[in-house]
Design a protein around this motif. Structure first.
Motif, PDB file in Angstrom:
ATOM      1  N   UNK A 241       0.837  -1.175   0.000  1.00  0.00           N
ATOM      2  CA  UNK A 241       0.000   0.000   0.000  1.00  0.00           C
ATOM      3  C   UNK A 241       0.886   1.244   0.000  1.00  0.00           C
ATOM      4  N   UNK A 242       0.411   2.284  -0.646  1.00  0.00           N
ATOM      5  CA  UNK A 242       1.152   3.549  -0.730  1.00  0.00           C
ATOM      6  C   UNK A 242       0.324   4.649  -0.080  1.00  0.00           C
ATOM      7  N   UNK A 243       0.981   5.466   0.742  1.00  0.00           N
ATOM      8  CA  UNK A 243       0.354   6.668   1.295  1.00  0.00           C
ATOM      9  C   UNK A 243       1.139   7.882   0.816  1.00  0.00           C
ATOM     10  N   UNK A 244       0.498   9.038   0.848  1.00  0.00           N
ATOM     11  CA  UNK A 244       1.140  10.255   0.359  1.00  0.00           C
ATOM     12  C   UNK A 244       0.943  11.393   1.355  1.00  0.00           C
ATOM     13  N   UNK A 245       2.012  12.122   1.639  1.00  0.00           N
ATOM     14  CA  UNK A 245       1.958  13.322   2.481  1.00  0.00           C
ATOM     15  C   UNK A 245       2.563  14.463   1.683  1.00  0.00           C
ATOM     16  N   UNK A 246       1.900  15.607   1.683  1.00  0.00           N
ATOM     17  CA  UNK A 246       2.359  16.769   0.918  1.00  0.00           C
ATOM     18  C   UNK A 246       2.959  17.812   1.856  1.00  0.00           C
ATOM     19  N   UNK A 247       4.100  18.354   1.436  1.00  0.00           N
ATOM     20  CA  UNK A 247       4.762  19.452   2.144  1.00  0.00           C
ATOM     21  C   UNK A 247       4.976  20.578   1.145  1.00  0.00           C
ATOM     22  N   UNK A 248       5.099  21.799   1.650  1.00  0.00           N
ATOM     23  CA  UNK A 248       5.297  22.954   0.765  1.00  0.00           C
ATOM     24  C   UNK A 248       6.427  23.827   1.280  1.00  0.00           C
ATOM     25  N   UNK A 249       7.139  24.463   0.345  1.00  0.00           N
ATOM     26  CA  UNK A 249       8.126  25.467   0.729  1.00  0.00           C
ATOM     27  C   UNK A 249       8.391  26.416  -0.428  1.00  0.00           C
ATOM     28  N   UNK A 250       8.901  27.581  -0.081  1.00  0.00           N
ATOM     29  CA  UNK A 250       9.326  28.597  -1.056  1.00  0.00           C
ATOM     30  C   UNK A 250      10.848  28.560  -1.066  1.00  0.00           C
ATOM     31  N   UNK A 251      11.446  28.517  -2.264  1.00  0.00           N
ATOM     32  CA  UNK A 251      12.899  28.384  -2.339  1.00  0.00           C
ATOM     33  C   UNK A 251      13.428  29.097  -3.565  1.00  0.00           C
ATOM     34  N   UNK A 252      14.663  29.585  -3.447  1.00  0.00           N
ATOM     35  CA  UNK A 252      15.342  30.249  -4.562  1.00  0.00           C
ATOM     36  C   UNK A 252      16.531  29.410  -5.017  1.00  0.00           C
ATOM     37  N   UNK A 253      16.853  29.529  -6.303  1.00  0.00           N
ATOM     38  CA  UNK A 253      17.990  28.790  -6.858  1.00  0.00           C
ATOM     39  C   UNK A 253      18.374  29.359  -8.215  1.00  0.00           C
ATOM     40  N   UNK A 254      19.465  28.860  -8.755  1.00  0.00           N
ATOM     41  CA  UNK A 254      19.840  29.018 -10.155  1.00  0.00           C
ATOM     42  C   UNK A 254      20.111  27.605 -10.650  1.00  0.00           C
ATOM     43  N   UNK A 255      19.619  27.279 -11.842  1.00  0.00           N
ATOM     44  CA  UNK A 255      19.883  25.964 -12.429  1.00  0.00           C
ATOM     45  C   UNK A 255      20.853  26.164 -13.592  1.00  0.00           C
ATOM     46  N   UNK A 256      22.133  26.115 -13.280  1.00  0.00           N
ATOM     47  CA  UNK A 256      23.174  26.315 -14.290  1.00  0.00           C
ATOM     48  C   UNK A 256      23.099  25.252 -15.371  1.00  0.00           C
ATOM     49  N   UNK A 257      23.380  25.653 -16.588  1.00  0.00           N
ATOM     50  CA  UNK A 257      23.480  24.714 -17.687  1.00  0.00           C
ATOM     51  C   UNK A 257      22.158  24.327 -18.326  1.00  0.00           C
ATOM     52  N   UNK A 258      21.032  24.788 -17.795  1.00  0.00           N
ATOM     53  CA  UNK A 258      19.759  24.434 -18.431  1.00  0.00           C
ATOM     54  C   UNK A 258      19.539  25.320 -19.658  1.00  0.00           C
ATOM     55  N   UNK A 259      18.614  24.945 -20.507  1.00  0.00           N
ATOM     56  CA  UNK A 259      18.376  25.658 -21.772  1.00  0.00           C
ATOM     57  C   UNK A 259      17.737  27.024 -21.565  1.00  0.00           C
ATOM     58  N   UNK A 260      16.894  27.150 -20.546  1.00  0.00           N
ATOM     59  CA  UNK A 260      16.176  28.406 -20.321  1.00  0.00           C
ATOM     60  C   UNK A 260      17.096  29.420 -19.645  1.00  0.00           C
TER      61      UNK A 260
END
Length: 193
Positions: free
Chosen positions: A1-20
């Protein structure tokens, strides 16, 4: 059986090397939604896979460490890393770039370690992480499984190379929580929460 718990947060980053370019060249943030999916073939004394109240302890604390923080990649520019740490009290440094895909792998390993170090007291058995889903936006998410978390093809992640700022550690119920997890110290669940 699978259960799911949701968490939330606000976060900043840079994703180097991505196309955008907006993402690879600029600090930006997201309202993340994290789905922690746990599984077991057994139910505990309360007829549950794992009481959601227990996830509010160390699992929630560690995931919420990313809230209102900047997540850094240890391979980024040294000057950038220094400045971000200098100007932000809440930061986390990862051995991989902080993309949604890598967040799912990192959080998988963190939650897995918490479960491995948890002394179960209410009949919980064989509770494992099924997967971690990281919603970076309303329309995009990454889901990481065990084979992804340990895949060196996606970049090696060692828990010892995840660094939480001093400020984040001081906000935990146990400021030595990360060190205890790295040493695989037993943390016994309370009988009641």
């Amino acid at each position: 059986m699978i259960i799911r718990k949701i968490f939330k947060f606000e976060n900043a980053h840079i994703v180097r090397g991505c196309s955008t370019q907006k993402c690879s060249q600029n600090i930006h943030g997201h309202s993340y939604k994290i789905e922690v999916l746990l599984e077991s073939n057994y139910l505990d004394n309360g007829q549950m896979v794992y009481d959601f109240g227990l996830t509010k302890r160390y699992i929630k604390e560690l995931i919420e460490s990313f809230d209102h923080a900047i997540t850094l990649w240890s391979e980024d520019n040294n000057e950038y890393l220094f400045d971000m740490k200098k100007h932000s009290k809440r930061w986390i440094e990862l051995p991989v770039s902080p993309s949604a895909e890598q967040f799912s792998r990192v959080i998988f390993l963190i939650v897995e370690r918490v479960l491995e170090c948890t002394g179960m007291v209410n009949g919980e058995r064989n509770v494992k992480v099924h997967s971690i889903i990281v919603h970076e936006t309303e329309t995009g998410y990454a889901e990481g499984f065990k084979e992804d978390a340990y895949s060196e093809l996606m970049g090696k992640i060692s828990l010892e190379n995840i660094i939480f700022s001093k400020k984040i550690k001081l906000e935990w119920s146990n400021s030595n929580l990360w060190e205890a997890l790295l040493k695989n110290e037993l943390m016994v669940n309370p009988k009641k929460v």
